[in-house]
Each structure stands twice: as structure tokens, then as C-alpha cells.
Design an enzyme around this catalytic site. Sequence first.
Site, PDB file in Angstrom:
ATOM      1  N   THR A 143       1.672   7.010   0.202  1.00 15.36           N
ATOM      2  CA  THR A 143       0.884   5.887  -0.083  1.00 15.36           C
ATOM      3  C   THR A 143       0.708   5.614  -1.506  1.00 15.36           C
ATOM      4  O   THR A 143       0.996   6.683  -2.308  1.00 15.36           O
ATOM      5  CB  THR A 143      -0.557   6.356   0.546  1.00 15.36           C
ATOM      6  OG1 THR A 143      -1.410   5.185   0.494  1.00 15.36           O
ATOM      7  CG2 THR A 143      -1.266   7.427  -0.376  1.00 15.36           C
TER       8      THR A 143
ATOM      9  N   THR B 116      -5.331   8.013   7.689  1.00 15.48           N
ATOM     10  CA  THR B 116      -5.293   6.730   6.803  1.00 15.48           C
ATOM     11  C   THR B 116      -6.609   6.389   6.466  1.00 15.48           C
ATOM     12  O   THR B 116      -7.585   6.635   7.392  1.00 15.48           O
ATOM     13  CB  THR B 116      -4.339   5.826   7.473  1.00 15.48           C
ATOM     14  OG1 THR B 116      -4.426   4.646   6.475  1.00 15.48           O
ATOM     15  CG2 THR B 116      -5.101   5.236   8.694  1.00 15.48           C
ATOM     16  N   GLY B 117      -6.992   5.633   5.592  1.00 12.88           N
ATOM     17  CA  GLY B 117      -8.256   5.255   5.374  1.00 12.88           C
ATOM     18  C   GLY B 117      -8.775   5.716   4.200  1.00 12.88           C
ATOM     19  O   GLY B 117      -8.088   6.217   3.242  1.00 12.88           O
TER      20      GLY B 117
ATOM     21  N   THR C 283      -2.077   3.716   4.170  1.00  5.73           N
ATOM     22  CA  THR C 283      -0.993   4.708   4.102  1.00  5.73           C
ATOM     23  C   THR C 283       0.013   4.663   5.450  1.00  5.73           C
ATOM     24  O   THR C 283      -0.555   4.289   6.383  1.00  5.73           O
ATOM     25  CB  THR C 283      -1.841   6.086   4.227  1.00  5.73           C
ATOM     26  OG1 THR C 283      -2.427   6.174   3.276  1.00  5.73           O
ATOM     27  CG2 THR C 283      -0.831   7.457   4.233  1.00  5.73           C
TER      28      THR C 283
ATOM     29  N   SER D 282       0.742  -1.194  -0.082  1.00  5.43           N
ATOM     30  CA  SER D 282      -0.055   0.034   0.099  1.00  5.43           C
ATOM     31  C   SER D 282       0.714   1.355  -0.100  1.00  5.43           C
ATOM     32  O   SER D 282       0.214   2.380   0.088  1.00  5.43           O
ATOM     33  CB  SER D 282      -1.062   0.005   1.471  1.00  5.43           C
ATOM     34  OG  SER D 282      -0.088  -0.339   2.303  1.00  5.43           O
TER      35      SER D 282
ATOM     36  N   ARG E  68      -6.769   9.106 -10.119  1.00  4.00           N
ATOM     37  CA  ARG E  68      -7.275   9.531  -8.678  1.00  4.00           C
ATOM     38  C   ARG E  68      -6.385   9.979  -7.609  1.00  4.00           C
ATOM     39  O   ARG E  68      -5.201   9.260  -7.590  1.00  4.00           O
ATOM     40  CB  ARG E  68      -7.934   8.367  -8.309  1.00  4.00           C
ATOM     41  CG  ARG E  68      -8.560   8.405  -6.788  1.00  4.00           C
ATOM     42  CD  ARG E  68      -7.936   7.874  -5.741  1.00  4.00           C
ATOM     43  NE  ARG E  68      -8.237   8.079  -4.395  1.00  4.00           N
ATOM     44  CZ  ARG E  68      -7.931   7.835  -3.220  1.00  4.00           C
ATOM     45  NH1 ARG E  68      -6.682   7.265  -3.124  1.00  4.00           N
ATOM     46  NH2 ARG E  68      -8.471   7.961  -2.281  1.00  4.00           N
TER      47      ARG E  68
END
Length: 332
Positions: free
Chosen positions: A210, A243-244, A192, A89, A220
Site C-alpha cells: 500500500t 485493509t482500511g 491496500t 492507493s 507514518r
Amino acid sequence: MSRRKFIKVSALGVGGILLSKFSSAKNEAKKPLPNRSNLIAFSPRVISTWNHGTKANEAAWKILNIGGTALDAVEVGVRVTESDATNRSVGLGGLPDKEGKVTLDACIMNHKSECGAVAFLQDIENPISVARKVMEETPHVMLAGKGAQKFALEQGFKKKDLLTPEAKKAWQKWQESEDQKKPEINSENHDTIGMLAIDSNGHISGACTTSGWAYKLHGRVGDSPIIGAGLFIDNEVGGACATGLGEAVIRIAGSHTVVELMRQGKSPNEACQEAVERIIRKHKDIKGVQVGFIAISKYGEVGSYSVYNGFNFALKDHNTEKLIDAKSVLKW
Ligand code: ASP
């Protein structure tokens, strides 16, 4: 310094010295911030998102422990994760976008509120170092895409194919799967590394890097390179990173929100919790929307919170090295 005076200063502690330095500063933070001087103030400390943060913290600690700067520590720390080909990731080995391209986002910010970022960067293993160059060598904050890559090459970075055979295999498998029609966020495709460090001068810096949402649309960009969303530092108050699901973080300017809540007197934990609750309120359907924040106050106090359980962060300082489970509002 006489021994007597030295003992007096030592008893006050490093925090005492620095607190008095800060208290003379004219800033809006000093009024509402509660007195937490009982905490291990201004002793170096580093926190990072997820368990890959443990290794990254080790590298950062080598710098903090010898009196190095928080800025150097966070850059060197997250580079470890970026260069780890087994991590799916971040950086090298990160899962690609829908078209099979690994595209990277990163940003860095220091105690002087100087910052740099790169977005949609391809074929460069350590985007965090490019972000630092943007901060230090240009009048800009963010470079994106081909321009960011051109700048990186001019700065001496080398091109490298970041799509490892393992990541390529996973992408090929995804192409044949049902998931392709209905992309869902899960802990496997969102991780991340965000790192916050405070050094022995009481200076806070942060870094966030990330490969973003796995199999995202080509082009994106998430929250991670956006100052105020993926990362925010205000040395008068503290720092935060996220993060997320980046789209959810951007909608509430997440990391900036956490720092502003700390400015109002909330602890890092309380500030992260309120930001998470705000994200939940802004979503009609929160199902599957995972976001986690970590934060550090100018006193070195740390905290975290996430929408769903399962988020954790790594902490390292003189006395401690551990992985801490974040509290969450919801359960999966
Ligand atoms: N926040 C990142 C993004 O949305 C992903 C992650 O944290 O894993 O790009």
C-alpha cells in the site's frame, strides 16, 4: 501407480491426500479445527482485497494454474497493482503523504512462517519484491526508510519517481481544501491490496502492499507491513489480511487475530466478523473507521467481513472468477 489405485486416490481427492499429510503433523490446530473436508480442499485458489484484486488475481492465477507456488503467485499478483499508475492507493501513482512524498509499506509471508517487510520506502515501484528480498536475503524481517531503499538499490531495484502528475494534482487540491484540517478516512484514500493464495501443495502465502493513508503525516507507517496486523499466515490454520484504517487494525493485531480465531474452529467468515466486532468495541467513536478483513483456511475456504458496507474482494480458482461483497456490521 496402478489404474485401480489411481482411481481410489482420485476419489479421495487432492484434499484427502494432503489432509492425511497434515493430520500426521504435530500441531495444536488439528484438535479444534472442524472437519470441512467436503470443501474444495487444496485446489489452488487466490483472493485479493477490492476490485483491483481481479487483475492481480489473473496474474497470480497464471502461476497457480501451472502448479507454481503460492509465494510466487502473491508476489507477481500484487506487483500488477503496484505498477498500475491509475491506482491511487498502491505503489506507482499512490497518493502521497502530507508533504507530497509517496511512501510505501509492504509485507509477504509464506507457508513456513518466513516473512519479510518494508516500511516507509520511497522511490521503488515494487516494494513487495523488496520485502521478499528482505525475507530471503537477510536475517531480518523488516527494513524501513532510507535503509530499506539502500538495500533495494543494492539488490538491483531501480529508483523511480512514483508521484504521477494526477496524484500530485490531487494532493495540491487537498492542500487547498478544508479536508486538510480534518483528515477523514474514506474508500477513496484507503485501498491496500492484500492477497492470499493456496497452491496445489496446500501451501498458503500472502502479500500486502500500500501507499497507505493518503496525506498522512510524513513518517507514518500503517498496518500493511506489520506481520500479524496487515497480514498473517499460519499454514496449520490459514491466512488473513487487512485493509482500511491501519491504526485500528494494529490495535487488535488484526490478521493474527483472524487466524487465531480460525484455529479455535471459526470459519474464515466468522473469524473476520469477530475481529471486526472487536475493532468496533475498542473504539469509543467508530464513525468513519473502515476496516475489512479477508481470510482463507487451510481447506481453501474463504471469507471476509468489514466494519462498514462497501468492501469487496476478488476470488479466482479453477471454476470461479468473481467479486464478492463482504458482509458488514454497520452501514455507512
Ligand atoms: N491499511 C492501510 C494503511 O492504513 C491502508 C489501506 O488499506 O488502504 O496504511
